[in-house]
Scaffold this motif. Structure first.
Motif, PDB file in Angstrom:
ATOM      1  N   THR B  41       0.328  -1.069  -0.098  1.00 48.03           N
ATOM      2  CA  THR B  41      -0.039  -0.053  -0.297  1.00 48.03           C
ATOM      3  C   THR B  41       0.896   1.234   0.199  1.00 48.03           C
ATOM      4  N   ILE B  42       2.502   0.947   1.126  1.00 48.88           N
ATOM      5  CA  ILE B  42       3.611   2.497   1.166  1.00 48.88           C
ATOM      6  C   ILE B  42       2.913   2.663  -0.435  1.00 48.88           C
ATOM      7  N   TYR B  43       3.603   1.094  -0.905  1.00 46.78           N
ATOM      8  CA  TYR B  43       4.697   2.305  -2.365  1.00 46.78           C
ATOM      9  C   TYR B  43       3.532   2.007  -3.394  1.00 46.78           C
ATOM     10  N   ARG B  44       2.518   1.627  -3.164  1.00 45.91           N
ATOM     11  CA  ARG B  44       1.683   1.900  -4.344  1.00 45.91           C
ATOM     12  C   ARG B  44       1.143   3.395  -4.583  1.00 45.91           C
ATOM     13  N   HIS B  45       0.147   4.045  -3.775  1.00 41.92           N
ATOM     14  CA  HIS B  45      -0.302   4.592  -3.170  1.00 41.92           C
ATOM     15  C   HIS B  45       0.928   6.213  -3.230  1.00 41.92           C
ATOM     16  N   GLY B  46       2.527   5.797  -2.701  1.00 35.77           N
ATOM     17  CA  GLY B  46       3.373   6.796  -2.578  1.00 35.77           C
ATOM     18  C   GLY B  46       3.480   7.289  -1.098  1.00 35.77           C
ATOM     19  N   ILE B  47       2.486   6.795  -0.159  1.00 34.09           N
ATOM     20  CA  ILE B  47       3.123   6.912   0.906  1.00 34.09           C
ATOM     21  C   ILE B  47       3.999   8.093   1.327  1.00 34.09           C
ATOM     22  N   GLU B  48       5.173   7.555   0.828  1.00 36.47           N
ATOM     23  CA  GLU B  48       6.656   7.696   1.344  1.00 36.47           C
ATOM     24  C   GLU B  48       6.713   9.265   1.206  1.00 36.47           C
ATOM     25  N   HIS B  49       6.070   9.451   0.198  1.00 37.03           N
ATOM     26  CA  HIS B  49       6.401  11.327  -0.644  1.00 37.03           C
ATOM     27  C   HIS B  49       5.211  12.489  -0.300  1.00 37.03           C
ATOM     28  N   ILE B  50       4.202  11.687   0.756  1.00 40.24           N
ATOM     29  CA  ILE B  50       3.111  12.620   1.301  1.00 40.24           C
ATOM     30  C   ILE B  50       3.017  13.174   2.123  1.00 40.24           C
ATOM     31  N   LEU B  51       4.190  12.123   3.140  1.00 35.26           N
ATOM     32  CA  LEU B  51       5.163  11.736   4.279  1.00 35.26           C
ATOM     33  C   LEU B  51       6.157  13.268   4.447  1.00 35.26           C
ATOM     34  N   PRO B  52       5.882  13.574   5.472  1.00 36.12           N
ATOM     35  CA  PRO B  52       7.184  14.999   6.129  1.00 36.12           C
ATOM     36  C   PRO B  52       8.807  14.437   5.969  1.00 36.12           C
ATOM     37  N   ALA B  53       9.699  14.885   5.941  1.00 39.86           N
ATOM     38  CA  ALA B  53      11.001  14.413   5.865  1.00 39.86           C
ATOM     39  C   ALA B  53      11.517  13.950   6.659  1.00 39.86           C
ATOM     40  N   SER B  54      10.578  13.933   7.889  1.00 39.68           N
ATOM     41  CA  SER B  54      11.068  13.457   9.277  1.00 39.68           C
ATOM     42  C   SER B  54      10.461  11.991   9.700  1.00 39.68           C
ATOM     43  N   VAL B  55       9.947  11.968   9.060  1.00 40.59           N
ATOM     44  CA  VAL B  55       9.200  10.510   9.248  1.00 40.59           C
ATOM     45  C   VAL B  55       9.426  10.003   8.476  1.00 40.59           C
ATOM     46  N   GLU B  56      10.144   8.671   8.804  1.00 39.66           N
ATOM     47  CA  GLU B  56      10.138   7.625   7.806  1.00 39.66           C
ATOM     48  C   GLU B  56       9.433   6.525   7.775  1.00 39.66           C
ATOM     49  N   LEU B  57       9.680   5.088   7.063  1.00 38.24           N
ATOM     50  CA  LEU B  57       8.900   4.620   6.556  1.00 38.24           C
ATOM     51  C   LEU B  57       9.855   3.235   6.364  1.00 38.24           C
ATOM     52  N   VAL B  58      10.237   2.004   7.480  1.00 34.74           N
ATOM     53  CA  VAL B  58      11.038   1.072   7.583  1.00 34.74           C
ATOM     54  C   VAL B  58      10.547  -0.076   7.167  1.00 34.74           C
ATOM     55  N   HIS B  59      10.958  -1.140   6.399  1.00 32.85           N
ATOM     56  CA  HIS B  59       9.999  -2.280   5.742  1.00 32.85           C
ATOM     57  C   HIS B  59      10.418  -3.669   6.442  1.00 32.85           C
ATOM     58  N   GLY B  60       9.303  -3.979   7.488  1.00 32.72           N
ATOM     59  CA  GLY B  60      10.181  -4.936   8.011  1.00 32.72           C
ATOM     60  C   GLY B  60       9.456  -6.682   7.190  1.00 32.72           C
ATOM     61  N   PRO B  61       9.893  -7.302   8.238  1.00 32.19           N
ATOM     62  CA  PRO B  61      10.118  -9.233   7.923  1.00 32.19           C
ATOM     63  C   PRO B  61       8.844  -9.622   7.379  1.00 32.19           C
ATOM     64  N   GLY B  62       7.113  -8.929   7.011  1.00 34.60           N
ATOM     65  CA  GLY B  62       6.348  -9.281   7.310  1.00 34.60           C
ATOM     66  C   GLY B  62       5.832 -10.195   6.777  1.00 34.60           C
ATOM     67  N   CYS B  63       6.667 -10.264   5.030  1.00 35.87           N
ATOM     68  CA  CYS B  63       6.184 -10.726   3.830  1.00 35.87           C
ATOM     69  C   CYS B  63       6.790 -12.759   4.306  1.00 35.87           C
ATOM     70  N   PRO B  64       6.120 -13.226   4.007  1.00 33.31           N
ATOM     71  CA  PRO B  64       6.087 -14.808   4.623  1.00 33.31           C
ATOM     72  C   PRO B  64       7.170 -15.735   3.860  1.00 33.31           C
ATOM     73  N   VAL B  65       6.791 -14.794   2.103  1.00 31.60           N
ATOM     74  CA  VAL B  65       6.915 -15.271   1.434  1.00 31.60           C
ATOM     75  C   VAL B  65       8.929 -15.191   1.670  1.00 31.60           C
ATOM     76  N   CYS B  66       9.642 -14.097   1.630  1.00 35.35           N
ATOM     77  CA  CYS B  66      10.358 -13.040   1.947  1.00 35.35           C
ATOM     78  C   CYS B  66      11.786 -14.145   2.956  1.00 35.35           C
ATOM     79  N   VAL B  67      10.727 -14.378   3.341  1.00 33.21           N
ATOM     80  CA  VAL B  67      11.132 -14.716   5.122  1.00 33.21           C
ATOM     81  C   VAL B  67      12.126 -17.027   4.765  1.00 33.21           C
TER      82      VAL B  67
END
Ligand code: SF4
Lengths: 96, 380
Positions: B41-67
């Protein structure tokens, strides 16, 4: 596989195996409702479906919200729908 | 502003961004979204770019395929190649690379590998093919594990003897703990996973605030849900609170789904150790079949090599999964590693941070670079 897709319970199929027919975007398939045994599901209720199982009961507004945001996902939602349509968890033949 | 206009309720989105900007002030915040669905959702909707630069989102390990580590994929392929076996898997797992190719390659080489939507589809294939052995490649967090558990209960009730499960179910709390323990990461709080929490509820997260002093807000999957949850995290911090809150109470209940939890308990027990891609071995972090179900345990039925395989040198999935680097900072991102030719698992599933960023992020990033971050925020 991680997406939950909203569907509407159409009818109960087999109470032993806890199966119901659910409508997802106009196509019906069989799902398992065993995880919601305590929720007194009725035909017409909306549920979030995950890998062929109803995961949670939701209201219609939530179903519409979820559908709208899934549609925006494009390909990922398309893949999930196709996977759902390919599902044949009982031997009965189902139209759609 | 372009991205916000695509939102269901642009006015509400703008108000939330204004609230987040005011709450953040001049301080810097890093929040981790645990769930791959949120990353998408965050990438699809460009959420990182509408947030102020002071708030950063970090992606976690919650994709079961990826782990899933390479060694487990190799094990899956070994089972798939056993004579007489029909090996069934969710589509997402088919392209996950092992040390010598993936399940699709095994299929091309003659193994009978089939894609299924549901573990019940796999059971159905077993019932329809009594002279073959059907194995289901079970992956996923507590969202998916109850489905495998019900399928096993049905297999036992119906006496289906040619069905087994290669169990790779993982649990959500231990990786969060591992991340909290990791020295190279500074986080101010978590966006808690949505669907997993419908099963486990809110209680298992209490240690995050109680022991580690970090707030966690369980969030829904709409862009507005994510913005709302970020505002809730910042509000807690500004009010000097540190709590486990639920933004997604429309769907997630405090106690989760007790029935699903009881079924999990009946069928599975914790493994002493399980290897996670990028996070290494984490104790009591994955599920195996209880001894009452051992006749359905593919690891006991077949010879699985069980060899630990190191990730390819170029692969930085571990750092991506821990939020230490952003997907595009990996040296092979978008060049050697793409969704068509993934080197690492994060590029495979649409919920993987690298694939989500590859598919959606680039266009947003290019737009943001053109406009300049400040003017983007100013035009909100
Ligand atoms: S670009 Fe590929 S190898 Fe690098 S972190 Fe992402 S998935 Fe892993």
């Amino acid at each position: 596989m991680c997406l939950g897709i909203p569907g509407q319970v159409v009818e109960f199929v087999d109470t032993n195996d806890q199966l119901a027919r659910a409508d997802v975007s106009g196509v019906t398939r069989i799902i398992n409702i065993g995880l919601l045994e305590d929720e007194h599901l009725q035909p017409g209720d909306w549920v979030l479906i995950h890998v062929g199982f109803a995961m949670s009961k939701i209201d219609e507004e939530e179903a519409n919200l979820a559908l709208a945001s899934l549609k925006l996902m494009g390909q990922a939602y398309g893949d999930e729908l196709e996977a759902f349509w390919s599902s044949r968890i009982t031997s009965e033949t189902i139209g759609g | 502003m372009r991205f916000v206009d695509e939102y269901r309720d642009p006015t509400a989105a703008r108000a939330l961004v204004a609230q987040i900007t005011a709450l953040a002030g001049d301080d810097e915040f890093k929040f981790m979204e645990v769930c791959g669905g949120h990353t998408h959702t965050i990438y699809r909707h460009g959420i990182e770019h509408i947030l102020p630069a002071s708030v950063e989102l970090v992606h976690g390990p919650g994709c079961p395929v990826c782990v899933i580590p390479m060694g487990r994929v190799d094990d899956a392929i070994a089972v798939a190649k056993e004579p007489g076996v029909i090996f069934t898997s969710f589509g997402d797992m088919m392209r996950v690379p092992g040390s010598k190719g993936n399940l699709l390659k095994a299929k091309a080489e003659g193994a009978d590998v089939r894609f299924v939507y549901s573990p019940l589809d796999a059971l159905r294939i077993a019932v329809d093919n009594p002279d073959r052995e059907v194995v289901f490649f079970a992956v996923g967090f507590e969202t998916t594990a109850p489905s495998t558990a019900i399928t096993l209960l049905q297999a036992r009730a119906r006496g289906v003897s040619n069905f087994s499960v290669f169990c790779n179910h993982v649990t959500i709390v231990p990786p969060i703990k591992a991340i909290l323990e990791s020295p190279d990461l500074r986080l101010n709080g978590f966006l808690g996973p949505g669907h997993v929490s419908t099963v486990v509820g809110q209680r298992p997260y209490r240690f995050v605030s109680a022991q580690y002093g970090k707030p966690l807000v369980t969030a829904g999957f709409e862009p507005l849900d994510i913005l709302h949850a970020i505002a809730m995290l910042l509000t807690q911090i500004r009010e000097g609170r540190c709590e486990i809150e639920n933004q997604y109470s429309r769907v997630v209940r405090e106690e989760g789904n007790p029935r699903a939890l009881a079924i999990l308990e009946e069928v599975f027990e914790l493994r002493p150790h399980f290897e996670w891609r990028g996070l290494g071995f984490i104790s009591q972090s994955a599920l195996k079949l209880r001894s009452e179900f051992e006749q359905f345990d593919a690891e006991l039925r077949y010879h699985v090599p069980g060899v630990r395989v190191a990730d390819p040198k170029a692969c930085q999935c571990g750092e991506v999964l821990k939020g230490v680097i952003k997907p595009w900072e990996c040296k092979v991102f978008g060049t050697a590693c793409t969704p068509e030719t993934p080197i690492g698992t994060c590029m495979v599933s649409s919920e993987g941070a690298c694939a989500a960023y590859y598919n959606f992020g680039r266009m947003h990033r290019e737009a943001a670079v053109t406009l300049g971050r400040k003017s983007v925020t100013a035009t909100l």
